[in-house]
Scaffold this motif. Structure first.
Motif, PDB file in Angstrom:
ATOM      1  N   ASN A   4     -73.615 -79.071  61.682  1.00  0.00           N
ATOM      2  CA  ASN A   4     -72.319 -78.603  62.178  1.00  0.00           C
ATOM      3  C   ASN A   4     -71.257 -78.632  61.075  1.00  0.00           C
ATOM      4  N   SER A   5     -71.282 -79.661  60.250  1.00  0.00           N
ATOM      5  CA  SER A   5     -70.274 -79.749  59.187  1.00  0.00           C
ATOM      6  C   SER A   5     -70.497 -78.657  58.137  1.00  0.00           C
ATOM      7  N   TRP A   6     -71.743 -78.305  57.865  1.00  0.00           N
ATOM      8  CA  TRP A   6     -72.017 -77.209  56.937  1.00  0.00           C
ATOM      9  C   TRP A   6     -71.535 -75.888  57.516  1.00  0.00           C
ATOM     10  N   PHE A   7     -71.728 -75.710  58.825  1.00  0.00           N
ATOM     11  CA  PHE A   7     -71.250 -74.495  59.473  1.00  0.00           C
ATOM     12  C   PHE A   7     -69.724 -74.407  59.351  1.00  0.00           C
ATOM     13  N   GLN A   8     -69.042 -75.498  59.640  1.00  0.00           N
ATOM     14  CA  GLN A   8     -67.573 -75.512  59.574  1.00  0.00           C
ATOM     15  C   GLN A   8     -67.068 -75.228  58.160  1.00  0.00           C
ATOM     16  N   LYS A   9     -67.805 -75.685  57.175  1.00  0.00           N
ATOM     17  CA  LYS A   9     -67.421 -75.509  55.773  1.00  0.00           C
ATOM     18  C   LYS A   9     -67.599 -74.066  55.295  1.00  0.00           C
ATOM     19  N   GLN A  82     -72.035 -66.651  65.999  1.00  0.00           N
ATOM     20  CA  GLN A  82     -71.127 -66.848  64.872  1.00  0.00           C
ATOM     21  C   GLN A  82     -71.946 -67.082  63.607  1.00  0.00           C
ATOM     22  N   VAL A  83     -71.447 -66.540  62.498  1.00  0.00           N
ATOM     23  CA  VAL A  83     -72.131 -66.657  61.212  1.00  0.00           C
ATOM     24  C   VAL A  83     -71.152 -67.231  60.194  1.00  0.00           C
ATOM     25  N   ARG A  84     -71.650 -68.156  59.372  1.00  0.00           N
ATOM     26  CA  ARG A  84     -70.857 -68.688  58.264  1.00  0.00           C
ATOM     27  C   ARG A  84     -71.705 -68.634  56.994  1.00  0.00           C
ATOM     28  N   PHE A  85     -71.057 -68.277  55.903  1.00  0.00           N
ATOM     29  CA  PHE A  85     -71.706 -68.123  54.604  1.00  0.00           C
ATOM     30  C   PHE A  85     -71.404 -69.327  53.726  1.00  0.00           C
TER      31      PHE A  85
END
Length: 183
Positions: A4-9, A82-85
């Motif tokens: 989750n923290s990697w996603f938020q970052k 949702q996608v985060r890079f």
């Protein structure tokens, strides 16, 4: 690993695209032209309730990312995912948890997580069919010590890059492969 923290970052799609200095036009061109099939939309609608998210380990210089990232984005839109890079070279702690064949920092890697941050699937760096195509091309190259190796290798990568940008059947092959990791 607390995903989750990697996603938020991670960067949003727009933040990532804005930050790109290489392959930006090529990636956005694929994104603008790739369409999710009606059949695939139905499959992806079925996973909307799971509220999956994706962490994308990537770099803008990567030809495989140029192909795979826009396909994932279109699938994610259909799945309301949702996608985060996350940039590989700045986040080796995460990258090193997802090495290809236990040794290679090959990208992109797509990590699919649920709302609790638990991994539900991993995909990358290539669809098996694309890997076979690359391996076939590499097998046809001269020996690494040959004077024309570098030239022929660059020609191979240029041909692959051009087909990645123009062959819509490749986009669908990639889409089919990605979906197997979370459907």
């Amino acid at each position: 690993m607390e995903l989750n923290s990697w996603f938020q970052k991670g960067l949003t799609k727009d933040e990532y695209i804005s930050s790109m200095t290489r392959n930006k036009e090529e990636m956005t061109s694929i994104y603008n032209r790739f369409e999710v099939t009606e059949e695939d939309k139905k499959k992806l609608e079925a996973v909307q309730s799971k509220k999956l998210r994706a962490i994308v380990l990537t770099e803008d210089w990567c030809g495989d990312a140029m192909l795979n990232n826009p396909v994932l984005l279109k699938l994610a839109e259909a799945a309301e995912m949702q996608v985060r890079f996350v940039l590989r070279d700045q986040n080796l702690e995460l990258m090193d948890q997802y090495l290809t064949n236990g040794t290679s920092r090959a990208i992109p890697i797509f990590i699919f997580i649920n709302q609790e941050g638990n991994e539900v699937g991993v995909w990358g760096p290539r669809a098996p069919e694309m890997q076979a195509l690359v391996e076939k091309g590499r097998a046809e190259l001269p020996d690494k010590d040959a004077p024309d190796f570098q030239e022929k290798q660059m020609a191979l990568y240029k041909r692959l890059g051009q087909s990645y940008q123009t062959d819509s059947s490749i986009w669908q092959t990639v889409a089919n492969s990605i979906m197997t990791s979370f459907l």
